[in-house]
Design an enzyme around this catalytic site. Sequence first.
Site, PDB file in Angstrom:
ATOM      1  N   TYR A   1      59.049  56.902 -26.583  1.00 18.56           N
ATOM      2  CA  TYR A   1      57.745  57.497 -26.881  1.00 18.56           C
ATOM      3  C   TYR A   1      56.604  56.536 -27.217  1.00 18.56           C
ATOM      4  CZ  TYR A   1      60.093  61.939 -26.530  1.00 18.56           C
ATOM      5  OH  TYR A   1      60.780  63.021 -26.044  1.00 18.56           O
TER       6      TYR A   1
ATOM      7  N   PHE B   1      64.162  67.665 -36.227  1.00 19.07           N
ATOM      8  CA  PHE B   1      63.849  68.865 -35.434  1.00 19.07           C
ATOM      9  C   PHE B   1      63.756  68.556 -33.962  1.00 19.07           C
ATOM     10  CE2 PHE B   1      60.007  67.040 -37.334  1.00 19.07           C
ATOM     11  CZ  PHE B   1      59.230  66.784 -36.232  1.00 19.07           C
TER      12      PHE B   1
HETATM   13  C1  COA Z   1      64.103  61.375 -21.575  1.00 18.99           C
HETATM   14  C2  COA Z   1      63.594  62.318 -20.494  1.00 18.99           C
HETATM   15  C3  COA Z   1      62.844  63.480 -21.136  1.00 18.99           C
HETATM   16  C4  COA Z   1      62.659  61.512 -19.600  1.00 18.99           C
HETATM   17  O1  COA Z   1      62.082  62.373 -18.642  1.00 18.99           O
HETATM   18  P1  COA Z   1      61.617  61.824 -17.184  1.00 18.99           P
HETATM   19  O2  COA Z   1      60.857  62.920 -16.551  1.00 18.99           O
HETATM   20  O3  COA Z   1      62.766  61.231 -16.508  1.00 18.99           O
HETATM   21  O4  COA Z   1      60.605  60.654 -17.645  1.00 18.99           O
HETATM   22  P2  COA Z   1      59.424  60.053 -16.747  1.00 18.99           P
HETATM   23  O5  COA Z   1      59.911  59.906 -15.336  1.00 18.99           O
HETATM   24  O6  COA Z   1      58.175  60.829 -16.942  1.00 18.99           O
HETATM   25  O7  COA Z   1      59.270  58.639 -17.417  1.00 18.99           O
HETATM   26  C5  COA Z   1      58.127  58.284 -18.141  1.00 18.99           C
HETATM   27  C6  COA Z   1      58.331  56.887 -18.673  1.00 18.99           C
HETATM   28  O8  COA Z   1      59.353  56.920 -19.669  1.00 18.99           O
HETATM   29  C7  COA Z   1      60.409  56.008 -19.351  1.00 18.99           C
HETATM   30  N1  COA Z   1      61.648  56.623 -19.797  1.00 18.99           N
HETATM   31  C8  COA Z   1      62.120  57.834 -19.467  1.00 18.99           C
HETATM   32  N2  COA Z   1      63.274  58.075 -20.085  1.00 18.99           N
HETATM   33  C9  COA Z   1      63.538  56.990 -20.830  1.00 18.99           C
HETATM   34  C10 COA Z   1      64.622  56.637 -21.678  1.00 18.99           C
HETATM   35  N3  COA Z   1      65.638  57.471 -21.895  1.00 18.99           N
HETATM   36  N4  COA Z   1      64.569  55.430 -22.290  1.00 18.99           N
HETATM   37  C11 COA Z   1      63.533  54.583 -22.076  1.00 18.99           C
HETATM   38  N5  COA Z   1      62.481  54.875 -21.269  1.00 18.99           N
HETATM   39  C12 COA Z   1      62.503  56.053 -20.645  1.00 18.99           C
HETATM   40  C13 COA Z   1      60.329  55.874 -17.848  1.00 18.99           C
HETATM   41  O9  COA Z   1      60.918  54.656 -17.428  1.00 18.99           O
HETATM   42  C14 COA Z   1      58.834  55.884 -17.615  1.00 18.99           C
HETATM   43  O10 COA Z   1      58.315  54.633 -17.968  1.00 18.99           O
HETATM   44  P3  COA Z   1      56.915  54.078 -17.381  1.00 18.99           P
HETATM   45  O11 COA Z   1      55.868  55.063 -17.812  1.00 18.99           O
HETATM   46  O12 COA Z   1      56.770  52.765 -18.050  1.00 18.99           O
HETATM   47  O13 COA Z   1      57.089  54.035 -15.897  1.00 18.99           O
HETATM   48  C15 COA Z   1      64.758  62.876 -19.622  1.00 18.99           C
HETATM   49  O14 COA Z   1      65.456  61.788 -19.064  1.00 18.99           O
HETATM   50  C16 COA Z   1      65.723  63.745 -20.390  1.00 18.99           C
HETATM   51  O15 COA Z   1      65.579  64.954 -20.413  1.00 18.99           O
HETATM   52  N6  COA Z   1      66.736  63.130 -21.051  1.00 18.99           N
HETATM   53  C17 COA Z   1      67.763  63.870 -21.762  1.00 18.99           C
HETATM   54  C18 COA Z   1      67.202  64.669 -22.948  1.00 18.99           C
HETATM   55  C19 COA Z   1      66.354  63.807 -23.859  1.00 18.99           C
HETATM   56  O16 COA Z   1      66.751  62.718 -24.267  1.00 18.99           O
HETATM   57  N7  COA Z   1      65.159  64.318 -24.198  1.00 18.99           N
HETATM   58  C20 COA Z   1      64.227  63.660 -25.105  1.00 18.99           C
HETATM   59  C21 COA Z   1      64.349  64.323 -26.414  1.00 18.99           C
HETATM   60  S1  COA Z   1      63.441  63.519 -27.685  1.00 18.99           S
END
Ligand code: COA
Length: 402
Positions: A121, A402
């Site tokens: 984030y 949360f």
């Molecule tokens: C984490 C999650 C929400 C990312 O969603 P996504 O649609 O794949 O993310 P995006 O493609 O929009 O990526 C946006 C940026 O975040 C980065 N990013 C995404 N997931 C990441 C992770 N797990 N760790 C580090 N960086 C991550 C991407 O590399 C990208 O980086 P950039 O902007 O520098 O290119 C998704 O993988 C997911 O649902 N994971 C499992 C549930 C989870 O962990 N949810 C978060 C709860 S707090």
Amino acid sequence: MPIEIRQPAEEELRDAMHAAEQGFGAGITDEDWERERITLPAQRAVAAFDDGRAVALAGAYEFELTIPGGQVPCAGVTWVGVLPTHRRQGILRRLMAKQLVDVREWGEPIAALWASEAAIYGRFGYGLAVPSATLKADSGRYELRDDPGRQGTWRLVDAATAFDLVRPVHDHVRRARPGMPTRTEHWWRNHRLADSENWRRGASEKFYAVLELDGAVAGYAIYRVKSEWEGGFAKGVVRVLEAVGTSPAAEREVWRYLFGIDLTTTVDVYPFDPASPLFLTVRDPRALHMGLHDGLWLRLVDVDAALRARSYRSGQPVVVGVRDEFCPWNEGAYRLGAEPGRTDAAPELELDVADLAAVYLGAFDFAHLARADRVRELTPGALERASDLVHTPLPPFCPEVF
Ligand SMILES: CC(C)(COP(=O)(O)OP(=O)(O)OC[C@H]1O[C@@H](n2cnc3c(N)ncnc32)[C@H](O)[C@@H]1OP(=O)(O)O)[C@@H](O)C(=O)NCCC(=O)NCCS
């Protein structure tokens, strides 16, 4: 078909929640749905749709968060998940962009979240604002340095009685501590005190233990016991969900109780307050096995409103220049101290919005940021003055994941 990002209709919310949970490798149950449809109404959500089908969600609970000197409306970001079939296509980025615009329009100056993975984030302007700890303490080594002797009386109550007895204790502690979200009656009854079978992970039902000191409720503990045996000896674990006391004596007695539960050898606490007096009151702090982690991540959504809402110590004001690529409406110079807020004056310090969030609740100050090379001092002495201004009597703590 392009991915559509928008608020889900009420009848689309359950599917969107299910998609988010599938992102975590799970799914939504009827029980989750009954609880969450109230805590997270559709108008507080943004979802992604592929050909009309929900593939991702980001929600924002409606909280007030305690900050130095008061409390402020805060979007509690939650239910963030993208289906494994749609990951790394930029959906999270688009959800975050839409959500921050929504939060600003709702007039909530800050947003906060617990991250599943800490690296996600920062790129969206969230800074680590509340460190959190874990304990895996060895009960056999628990002993107080200076023990005035056991005080007070305990009783175990049911969830309905706990609601009446512990809520005022929590509210009392909350008033003096930045980083704590409000709990509505729904939250208390359906989240904190509720006891879904799915949350137990092999442990007991929740226990609600209430401490009275001098005839008044002064503390409480919410915990489970995970019973284990090895070679004929009990090796149970007390899993502490919340341990609260309104005074040093009450805090001492709450921990004494938890460390004294029969047939257990470990006290496992998450989230644990890194500033808890426990560390200094026991004879063997190493045996607490305390680990430090990131906790609450904070986003200053409206920097001007957020800086005006908090209090500062007296001293000469400092002007900080804020960069914010993801929410460009925040770019500019702001005064900290007396009459805080946006200004035309020249910045004396320069930093990113995520780093300003890290000092906002008092966990870090500008000197900490400087040592990590995360702030630039443009006027000699500004770092020290700014650190003094944001200093708080207690560091923040967030007991609510949360
Ligand atoms: C984490 C999650 C929400 C990312 O969603 P996504 O649609 O794949 O993310 P995006 O493609 O929009 O990526 C946006 C940026 O975040 C980065 N990013 C995404 N997931 C990441 C992770 N797990 N760790 C580090 N960086 C991550 C991407 O590399 C990208 O980086 P950039 O902007 O520098 O290119 C998704 O993988 C997911 O649902 N994971 C499992 C549930 C989870 O962990 N949810 C978060 C709860 S707090």
